[in-house]
Write a protein that holds these residues in place. Structure first.
Motif, PDB file in Angstrom:
ATOM      1  N   UNK A 182       0.832  -1.204   0.000  1.00  0.00           N
ATOM      2  CA  UNK A 182       0.000   0.000   0.000  1.00  0.00           C
ATOM      3  C   UNK A 182       0.865   1.253   0.000  1.00  0.00           C
ATOM      4  N   UNK A 183       0.436   2.241  -0.769  1.00  0.00           N
ATOM      5  CA  UNK A 183       1.092   3.543  -0.714  1.00  0.00           C
ATOM      6  C   UNK A 183       0.805   4.206   0.633  1.00  0.00           C
ATOM      7  N   UNK A 184       1.789   4.857   1.228  1.00  0.00           N
ATOM      8  CA  UNK A 184       1.495   5.656   2.433  1.00  0.00           C
ATOM      9  C   UNK A 184       0.452   6.726   2.098  1.00  0.00           C
ATOM     10  N   UNK A 185      -0.627   6.778   2.838  1.00  0.00           N
ATOM     11  CA  UNK A 185      -1.737   7.687   2.529  1.00  0.00           C
ATOM     12  C   UNK A 185      -1.330   9.138   2.732  1.00  0.00           C
ATOM     13  N   UNK A 186      -1.839   9.992   1.835  1.00  0.00           N
ATOM     14  CA  UNK A 186      -1.611  11.434   1.918  1.00  0.00           C
ATOM     15  C   UNK A 186      -2.959  12.122   2.067  1.00  0.00           C
ATOM     16  N   UNK A 187      -3.079  13.008   3.037  1.00  0.00           N
ATOM     17  CA  UNK A 187      -4.316  13.763   3.275  1.00  0.00           C
ATOM     18  C   UNK A 187      -3.968  15.228   3.494  1.00  0.00           C
ATOM     19  N   UNK A 188      -4.717  16.106   2.821  1.00  0.00           N
ATOM     20  CA  UNK A 188      -4.414  17.537   2.881  1.00  0.00           C
ATOM     21  C   UNK A 188      -5.730  18.316   2.892  1.00  0.00           C
ATOM     22  N   UNK A 189      -5.911  19.109   3.911  1.00  0.00           N
ATOM     23  CA  UNK A 189      -7.116  19.938   4.020  1.00  0.00           C
ATOM     24  C   UNK A 189      -6.978  21.191   3.153  1.00  0.00           C
ATOM     25  N   UNK A 190      -7.968  21.431   2.289  1.00  0.00           N
ATOM     26  CA  UNK A 190      -7.944  22.617   1.435  1.00  0.00           C
ATOM     27  C   UNK A 190      -9.127  23.509   1.792  1.00  0.00           C
ATOM     28  N   UNK A 191      -8.845  24.784   1.997  1.00  0.00           N
ATOM     29  CA  UNK A 191      -9.893  25.745   2.311  1.00  0.00           C
ATOM     30  C   UNK A 191     -10.442  26.398   1.064  1.00  0.00           C
ATOM     31  N   UNK A 192     -11.271  27.388   1.268  1.00  0.00           N
ATOM     32  CA  UNK A 192     -11.884  28.097   0.141  1.00  0.00           C
ATOM     33  C   UNK A 192     -10.866  28.881  -0.670  1.00  0.00           C
ATOM     34  N   UNK A 193      -9.684  29.159  -0.082  1.00  0.00           N
ATOM     35  CA  UNK A 193      -8.673  29.933  -0.803  1.00  0.00           C
ATOM     36  C   UNK A 193      -8.041  29.138  -1.943  1.00  0.00           C
ATOM     37  N   UNK A 194      -8.128  27.807  -1.906  1.00  0.00           N
ATOM     38  CA  UNK A 194      -7.614  26.968  -2.991  1.00  0.00           C
ATOM     39  C   UNK A 194      -8.731  26.760  -4.013  1.00  0.00           C
ATOM     40  N   UNK A 195      -8.526  27.288  -5.215  1.00  0.00           N
ATOM     41  CA  UNK A 195      -9.534  27.183  -6.268  1.00  0.00           C
ATOM     42  C   UNK A 195      -9.201  26.108  -7.307  1.00  0.00           C
ATOM     43  N   UNK A 196      -7.894  25.782  -7.430  1.00  0.00           N
ATOM     44  CA  UNK A 196      -7.461  24.934  -8.530  1.00  0.00           C
ATOM     45  C   UNK A 196      -6.428  23.924  -8.037  1.00  0.00           C
ATOM     46  N   UNK A 197      -6.487  22.714  -8.602  1.00  0.00           N
ATOM     47  CA  UNK A 197      -5.518  21.664  -8.285  1.00  0.00           C
ATOM     48  C   UNK A 197      -4.878  21.213  -9.593  1.00  0.00           C
ATOM     49  N   UNK A 198      -3.553  21.293  -9.644  1.00  0.00           N
ATOM     50  CA  UNK A 198      -2.799  20.915 -10.841  1.00  0.00           C
ATOM     51  C   UNK A 198      -1.984  19.674 -10.514  1.00  0.00           C
ATOM     52  N   UNK A 199      -2.156  18.615 -11.328  1.00  0.00           N
ATOM     53  CA  UNK A 199      -1.529  17.325 -11.052  1.00  0.00           C
ATOM     54  C   UNK A 199      -0.642  16.922 -12.212  1.00  0.00           C
ATOM     55  N   UNK A 200       0.576  16.496 -11.898  1.00  0.00           N
ATOM     56  CA  UNK A 200       1.478  15.880 -12.868  1.00  0.00           C
ATOM     57  C   UNK A 200       1.627  14.417 -12.466  1.00  0.00           C
TER      58      UNK A 200
END
Length: 311
Positions: A109-127
């Protein structure tokens, strides 16, 4: 009268000492590679001692050394093997080889990643690089990454200990950047057969942009209430519900599969796109609308788009 030829005693003594060393390596659990690497200087000591003893015991005024060339060649071959192990040990290749042969290919299993995003984050860019990626939505405000990876494990130790080993995140202004790293390859010994299959879960209200190194991307938008974009993927799988409120825009893709009767084919948007078609390279653009089509998903420069609609 028996003639003493230098080399015959050396060969016998060398075999005797080698047998003793290998016997102790079995009884005391010594590393055989280190035994061979540390044992070969005994050959020089024994051969040199034999020459000195011969000269000392010889009754001739000017003794002439007579060599047993077959024995000396045999001793030289064994010594060369020992020198080879010494070179491997000095360069660290012995440990690398031992690690390689002691390793086993395992899925973990991959080590889980969790990140809280508030209203200030509008966009998520993934590579996503060359890794397959599955994307789903949730109604809360947490970004999560989990999944599995397949790699070589040594002595039962996992290759990845924390999310930073395979994931990099950076927050800039209203954008959260996520990059999937390549798995560690230990100078190339463990690279063959390594795989990582990750799932990304993001809030449905955040815009998403995915770029990949022509890997496979699977989209499950579910409660999507924003816009998504995917580019440079080998294959994009869209798993949709019949009650979705989406517009799927396929722009410059090689092939479109699934629910073909609902696609509306369009002409290339630019002159450069027409040139690509004239050169014989498969190139299609189409639109698929579900519901009122309020939320767009744009797929560009991908080899294949496959849509599956579930009732």
């Amino acid at each position: 009268m028996r003639t003493w030829r230098v080399g015959s005693i050396s060969m016998g003594a060398s075999l005797l000492f080698l047998g003793i060393f290998l016997l102790f390596s079995q009884l005391l659990k010594w590393d055989s590679a280190y035994v061979l690497a540390g044992w070969w200087p005994v050959l020089l000591i024994v051969l040199g001692a034999e020459i000195l003893v011969y000269l000392f015991l010889s009754k001739q005024e000017k003794p002439i050394l007579k060599y047993d060339f077959l024995s000396i060649i045999f001793v030289a071959v064994i010594g060369t093997v020992g020198i080879g192990f010494t070179v491997l040990q000095a360069t660290g290749l012995t440990e690398e080889l031992q690690t390689f042969f002691d390793s086993e290919m395992t899925t973990a299993d991959l080590p889980s990643f969790n990140y809280q995003v508030g209203d200030e984050v509008k966009r998520i860019v993934v590579d996503s690089s060359h890794h397959p990626l599955t994307v789903e939505t949730v109604t809360d405000k947490e970004v999560s990454v989990f999944g599995t990876y397949r790699s070589s494990f040594t002595e039962g130790k996992p290759l990845l200990g924390n999310p930073e080993d395979y994931l990099m995140t950076t927050r800039k202004g209203d954008t959260l950047y996520i990059t999937l790293k390549s798995l560690p390859d230990y100078n190339g010994w463990m690279q063959s057969g390594q795989e990582m299959d990750a799932t990304l879960v993001i809030p449905a209200s955040k815009s998403l942009e995915i770029s990949s190194d022509y890997s496979e991307v699977t989209l499950k938008p579910r409660t999507l209430s924003s816009s998504w974009e995917v580019s440079s993927s080998a294959r994009v799988n869209l798993i949709l519900a019949s009650n979705e409120d989406l517009t799927i825009n396929a722009d410059n893709v090689g092939d479109i599969q699934g629910e073909n009767v609902k696609w509306q084919m369009t002409e290339p948007a630019s002159a450069s796109d027409k040139d690509v078609i004239e050169e014989g390279i498969p190139n299609k653009s189409a639109t698929l609308k579900l519901g009122s089509g309020q939320h767009p998903i744009t797929i560009s420069h991908s080899d294949q788009v496959n849509v599956s609609i579930k009732n």
